[in-house]
Every structure is written in structure tokens, then in C-alpha cells.
Design a protein around this motif. Sequence first.
Motif, short mmCIF file in Angstrom:
data_model
loop_
_atom_site.label_atom_id
_atom_site.label_comp_id
_atom_site.label_asym_id
_atom_site.label_seq_id
_atom_site.Cartn_x
_atom_site.Cartn_y
_atom_site.Cartn_z
N PRO A 215 -7.72 0.96 -0.46
CA PRO A 215 -6.81 1.82 -0.13
C PRO A 215 -5.63 2.37 -0.96
CG PRO A 215 -6.31 -0.36 0.58
CD PRO A 215 -7.55 -0.39 -0.12
N ASN A 216 -5.81 1.63 -2.24
CA ASN A 216 -4.61 2.35 -3.19
C ASN A 216 -5.03 3.43 -4.21
OD1 ASN A 216 -6.57 0.19 -4.37
ND2 ASN A 216 -5.34 0.36 -6.20
N TYR A 217 -6.34 3.70 -4.07
CA TYR A 217 -7.21 4.89 -4.56
C TYR A 217 -6.54 6.07 -3.85
CZ TYR A 217 -10.47 2.02 -7.13
OH TYR A 217 -11.14 1.20 -7.90
N GLN A 218 -6.17 7.02 -4.43
CA GLN A 218 -5.33 8.17 -3.85
C GLN A 218 -6.53 9.21 -3.46
OE1 GLN A 218 -1.83 9.97 -5.48
NE2 GLN A 218 -0.91 7.87 -5.54
N TYR A 219 -7.12 9.57 -4.18
CA TYR A 219 -8.27 10.75 -4.14
C TYR A 219 -9.34 10.66 -3.44
CZ TYR A 219 -4.60 12.56 -7.30
OH TYR A 219 -3.47 13.13 -7.85
N ILE A 242 -5.71 12.87 6.45
CA ILE A 242 -4.26 12.34 6.76
C ILE A 242 -4.01 11.22 5.83
CG2 ILE A 242 -3.13 11.45 8.54
CD1 ILE A 242 -4.33 13.21 10.44
N PRO A 243 -4.59 10.19 5.74
CA PRO A 243 -3.73 9.15 4.78
C PRO A 243 -3.54 9.63 3.45
CG PRO A 243 -5.70 8.44 5.80
CD PRO A 243 -5.75 9.72 6.19
N PHE A 244 -4.56 10.76 2.83
CA PHE A 244 -4.44 11.27 1.63
C PHE A 244 -3.11 12.14 1.64
CE2 PHE A 244 -4.94 14.61 -1.11
CZ PHE A 244 -5.13 14.15 -2.29
N ALA A 245 -3.05 12.89 2.52
CA ALA A 245 -2.22 13.99 2.70
C ALA A 245 -0.85 13.39 2.66
CB ALA A 245 -2.49 14.91 3.67
N ILE A 360 0.40 17.92 12.22
CA ILE A 360 -0.90 17.59 12.13
C ILE A 360 -1.02 16.38 10.96
CG2 ILE A 360 -3.06 18.59 10.58
CD1 ILE A 360 -1.90 21.51 11.09
N LEU A 361 0.08 16.35 10.01
CA LEU A 361 0.12 15.27 9.05
C LEU A 361 0.16 13.89 10.00
CD1 LEU A 361 0.26 14.88 6.03
CD2 LEU A 361 2.62 14.99 6.38
N TYR A 362 0.92 13.80 11.14
CA TYR A 362 1.09 12.66 11.79
C TYR A 362 0.50 12.63 13.09
CZ TYR A 362 4.61 12.24 8.16
OH TYR A 362 5.37 12.02 7.02
#
Length: 499
Positions: A215-219, A242-245, A360-362
Motif C-alpha cells: 500500500p505504500n506504493y503510490q502509483y 481514490i486511495p491514490f488521488a 468524489i475524493l471521499y
Amino acid sequence: MPAKEIKELRQSGRLEEALEMAKAELEANPENIWTKRNLGWVYYEYLKVNASAESFEDFFSWLKQLVDLQFPEDEKILFDSLSFQVGKLVFALSKEEPIPVQKIKQLADLISNFHFPKPSDGYSYLLKSFHKGLKDSGYYLQFMDWWGLENLSEQDFQKEKLPTGKEIMALAEQVYIAYAKHLLPQRDMQGNVYFNREKAEEFLPHLEALGEKYPNYQYPPYFQAKLLLALGDHEDVLSALIPFARKKQNDFWVWEVLAEAVEQEPEKVFSCHCRALVCTSPEEMLVGVRQKMAEAMIQQKLYNEAKTEIERILKVKEAHGHKIPGIINQWVSQSWYAEARTLESNKSFYRQHTALAESILYSDTPEELVFVEFVNSDKSMLNFNASEEKFGFFKFDRFMKKVQPGEVLSVRLNEGAKGGRYNVLTCKKVTDDSFKSQFQKEVEGTVKIKPGANFGFIGDAFIHPSLITKYKLSDGQNFKGKIIKTYDSKKEKWGWKLI
């Protein structure tokens, strides 16, 4: 057998003599694996000597002769050693400008005949070098399919620490991202679009699994979302993105991707573009989203705002000597443009229209209703009640300029303590009389004020001294007004008070 002599000759650098002796030995006994090994290690020494960009042709020639020896799979020591020499040359080639992709492709084709130990440090080194050399070329997928992502070692999934102390992205994350990029639809010079749907669908579960395990990978979630968009799967794209955004919400392009994900809802698309333009980014990077924003503003007849966007675009285009798109020239020539007024900035406009984008983000956090009990306008703070078990206060100026006691808000609350400060993710005004009636109602009755007291009651509802003064209330007077439910922290119980 002259094996010992051949070894001594090659180790002392007398490669021509070692080569002559090893070839003669192989000719005399071509089926003997030891004679083949002796010659193979001489070839290896020649590869070491020629592992540089300027000696590519010699290296390639020796490598081809090594391929011709057709070593069996169990020749692990030689193959592992070879991976470092081939990788060394590919790294050297990757430093050239432009990168000689065809040479690297030739090497990739040739080494596909070898049986490298995997996973191994040497095999990962090989990957690292070819990733650097081919990641921007059309041969990347072909190489990676041969190399095999299943052969990544545990170490490949860890960040690499440079001697300077700086950490760089794990090799595994780098190659997964590059692989996903190459799976996205590609457009050729003639405008034809190529997209291997089957391959993209096959890769998606691997990309999703990577994101879940690391989960620490961002992309990876970003490219998972891009592939879902390419496949037309708008239903799952938001949950992937969403998690990335959230992590990258200050990067404008995240909001452009979110806009793609909600393209069937124009109001949300508009809000995403507004949110993108709130981000701090180099002006030349914002030209695309500004053009989309200008087009939407023109459709809404927001001509002053549209002209402001267009002039920002023109300024960047002129500064960099870039061609001005035809549609912008068309807008500039229209009468509304001449009549419109250029604003100093559209920033305040953007901020007024970001609520939908933020929602949207949340969107995976449920909304809940709260009743506004008290407002401190100077500090932009309000006290709210959601239930007898959930109440507190939060700052509201990120979402609205004004709010009044008695209003109902729909909010997403992230963190907070009962009776304390809450972190609010989204907030908007709504009308819900049923919910409001739990916390506010009409009351009519006799005012009760004890002799010498500056406060009173109407039924069980408390009347603050300021209201006794404001309404000029006296004991025994009949009064009709509004009361709200409130928590008395001193008595630790709920009650009602006149407003």
C-alpha cells in the motif's frame, strides 16, 4: 586435458592463446561439456573486455558465439555471470543520447537463448538495465513478457537506498508502472489507436494485487484506474483511483483523471477541472486543463472568466513559442471575447466550485447530517449535533462563507472526539425538515423567571439572559419562539434552549 592451462591463460589476460587452445580442444571432443565450458569462459572474458558502448559490435559478436555453444539449462554459474556483463553494456548504451534502442533490442533477442537463474541478483540486474534502456520504446512489453514479472525477487520490491541516503522507487514498482503505461491505448502518427484489451484485462489483477500487498506504493492504483478507464469500466475505476488521488490531491493531473472517471456527469467534470486549477503547478502544464475550463465557461456564458483563462493560455503559448490551437483563435475572434472583461484571477471562482470534486475524493466515506447549533463567524467555527452520541465543532470556511444556527449540513467526518473538534472532509448545506425537527422546534408557553434571576425558562427550555433583554421578557408572559436541543457539558446532559 588443457583446462588448467586455458584457465591460467585467460586469467592472466592472454586471451588469444586461451581462445586458440580452447577451440582446438572443442574440435577434438565436441560432445564433452567440459571442453565447451572451457571455451565458454574464454568468450566470457572477451565479453568483460568489451562491455562498453564503443565496443558494442565486438561484444555482440562474442555473445553470439557463446549462444552458438548451446549450453544446457544447468550452466547456472556462467549464465549468472553473463547477466552482469550484458547488464553493464545495456546501462552504458542507455547513457547515450538518443538511446540506441535497436542495439539494446538486438541484445534482448540474443540473450533470450540463455537460461538465466531466476530469481537472482544477476537476473534482477539484467532487468534493471533493460528497463532503463527500453522503458520508452515499443519493445518494452516484449522484453518484459520474456523476462517474466513472476521472477522478481523479494529485494526488488524494496526501495533502493543510494549512497547519498536518498531512496528511490522499488524496481518492482517501476516495472509494473512502465508495463501498465505500455498497455494503455497508443496512437500512431496517422491517428490510429492501438489497444490490446485482452492483455490489459489479464494484467489488471496483478496490478491490483501489487497495490494491496504494498500500500505504500503510490502509483499502481493510478495506472489501475487508467486501465479501467481505457476498458470502459467506470464502475470500479473510482474505488481503484481514490486511495491514490487522496495522496496526490495537490497534483493537478489527478483531478483530470478523476474528471475522466466521471465524464458522464458534466457538473462533476467541471468541479474536477476547478479543483485541478486550485493546485500550484507550472503554468505550461496547466494549458490543457485551462482550455477545457474555458470551453465549459463559454458554454455557461461565463465570458469574463473564460477570457481570463484564454489570456493565461495565450501568455504561456507565446512565451514558449508554441502554436496556438485553432479553437482558441476562433474564440478570440468572436464578439463576446471583445466585450468580456479580463479578471485578475479565477482562483476564488475555482474554490467556489470544488465541493463536488472533493466529494468524489471521499465518496467511500458516508455522508451524515448535522445540525448547526452555534456559529462563531469571526473564527469560522461552528458547533454541531449529529445525535446525542455525536456532537462537537469544526472549522467551516473551506466549504462556505456563511452558515447560520439552525441550518442542516451534509458532512463527511474523518476524525474527532465526542464533544471535541472534528476533521471535516466535505460539507454542504441541505434541506431536511425531518432531521431538523430532532434538534429544533416551535414552542409556545409561559415565561418563568425567578425573582432576582437574569435567566428563565419556557417549559423545560432555557432562556439565556441576552434573550430576556432582546425580547424584553418578563415572568408570566406568554411567548412563542424556537428552541434547539443542546448539550450541557457541566451537567453532562441534553436539554433545550431558546434561540
